[in-house]
Scaffold this active site. Structure first.
Site, PDB file in Angstrom:
ATOM      1  N   LYS A 152      57.167  72.698  74.207  1.00 48.41           N
ATOM      2  CA  LYS A 152      56.882  73.881  73.069  1.00 48.41           C
ATOM      3  C   LYS A 152      56.898  75.154  73.570  1.00 48.41           C
ATOM      4  O   LYS A 152      57.570  76.164  73.140  1.00 48.41           O
ATOM      5  CB  LYS A 152      55.356  73.538  72.809  1.00 48.41           C
ATOM      6  N   GLN A 188      46.440  71.152  72.740  1.00 45.17           N
ATOM      7  CA  GLN A 188      47.269  69.866  72.854  1.00 45.17           C
ATOM      8  C   GLN A 188      46.096  68.857  72.950  1.00 45.17           C
ATOM      9  O   GLN A 188      45.116  69.027  74.010  1.00 45.17           O
ATOM     10  CB  GLN A 188      47.866  69.977  74.452  1.00 45.17           C
ATOM     11  N   ASP A 202      48.837  74.219  63.960  1.00 42.93           N
ATOM     12  CA  ASP A 202      48.897  72.791  63.885  1.00 42.93           C
ATOM     13  C   ASP A 202      48.486  72.184  62.557  1.00 42.93           C
ATOM     14  O   ASP A 202      48.825  71.062  62.040  1.00 42.93           O
ATOM     15  CB  ASP A 202      48.038  71.875  64.787  1.00 42.93           C
TER      16      ASP A 202
END
Ligand code: NDP
Length: 304
Positions: free
Chosen positions: A52, A96, A119
């Site tokens: 990412k 994460q 997200d």
């Protein structure tokens, strides 16, 4: 022969578009920024986060990788998120998962400002998605829609069946398909006669987390299959069940002692009209959509 929907090509096209957008924003003095929080040393998480951050670098997005110690408390994580919510150069905050056991993931995800929730996990964004309002949609389901759209597969009026109802994949995928005017059915572990339902699907989305679960008799001939599953198999017998006689997979298994398979049995793809392979399908879209969401968040928050 079923058509293979190539995730790599579609992801590359999206990244090029995002890169051009970042350049354009740069002319106006704006550089989108993403903060990634990684706790601990889970190997898969480390790879994901590294990819990412690398994607940010490729596309000209500012990134900040924050790695609190493994014993971090929920309180300390909340302070960190609050500080990132306040930082103007940060447009997206990514936490994460999985987090260590002592950290309350739900409380933490809810603490992320919905405007920076790239997200798309915050209840405010889930609600907006349901209400059909512009929002930040979860990356993997958003990738599913991009694959269908960019492959010219019609969604409006089609029967779409989503197997799986998680908040991260199944539910938002169903909602996005509904917003595209598909007629959507959501299935789960309590669904009766699942095969009868999946056989109705023009578009079948598998987000179950069970290797090769969707078998040929569950698929309507000619249907489009989107396989979201990512499962690693290490057992020889299981490997044989799916890939006996497949020289390429045999070589991979012999070399690494494992292979990745989706939630769809390879034989089921042969019945389909088009499908996303695993690997090489939906998985590759997730990071591209994260980049796209970061730029979208930057635009929305900064009123561009
Ligand atoms: P979850 O475990 O959260 O959800 C699985 C869903 O499948 C549940 O809704 C469950 O039903 C349903 N299910 C389980 N068994 C059956 C069954 N026998 N019949 C019907 N439905 C069943 O998984 P996720 O949604 O997080 O992930 C799904 C898959 O997608 C996994 O393989 C994961 O690795 C992959 N994934 C891939 C990503 C990517 O980037 N491509 C990103 C995220 C996930 P119930 O609710 O009743 O328990």
């Amino acid at each position: 022969m079923a058509r293979v929907l190539n995730g790599a090509e579609i992801a590359a096209a999206i990244k090029q578009e995002v890169k051009a957008e970042v350049r354009e924003l740069g002319v106006g003095g704006i550089r989108p920024g993403l903060a990634a929080i990684l706790v601990g040393h889970d190997p898969a998480s480390e790879i994901y986060v590294r990819s990412k951050v690398q994607a940010c670098e490729e596309l000209g997005i500012y990134s900040d990788l924050i790695t609190p110690r493994e014993t971090v408390t929920t309180e300390e994580m909340l302070d960190l998120v609050a500080a990132l919510n306040d930082r103007d150069e940060i447009d997206g905050i990514l936490i994460q998962l999985p987090l260590p056991k002592q950290v309350d993931a739900k409380v933490l995800l809810d603490a992320v400002s919905p405007a920076k929730d790239v997200d798309g996990f915050h209840p405010v964004n889930a609600g907006k998605l349901q209400a059909g309002r512009p929002s930040l949609a979860p990356c993997t389901p958003a990738g599913v829609i991009e694959i269908l759209r960019r492959s010219g597969i019609p969604m409006a009026g089609q029967r779409a069946v989503v197997v799986g109802r998680s908040d991260i994949v199944g539910k938002p995928a169903a909602m996005l398909l509904l917003n595209e005017n598909a007629t959507v059915t959501i299935c789960h572990s309590k669904t009766r006669d699942l095969a009868a339902v999946t056989r109705e699907a023009d578009i079948l989305v598998a987000a179950i987390g069970r290797p090769g679960f969707i078998t040929p008799e569950m698929v309507k001939p000619g249907a489009t299959i989107i396989d979201v599953g990512i499962n690693r198999i290490t057992d020889r017998t299981e490997f044989e069940r799916f890939f006996a006689g497949n020289a390429k997979r045999e070589a991979a298994f012999a070399k690494r002692g494992s292979v990745v398979i989706g939630d769809v049995h390879p034989a089921a793809f042969e019945v389909s009209g088009a499908y996303t392979p695993v690997p090489g399908g939906v998985g590759l879209l997730t990071i591209a959509m994260l980049m796209s969401n970061t730029v979208r968040a930057a635009r929305m928050r900064r009123g561009v």
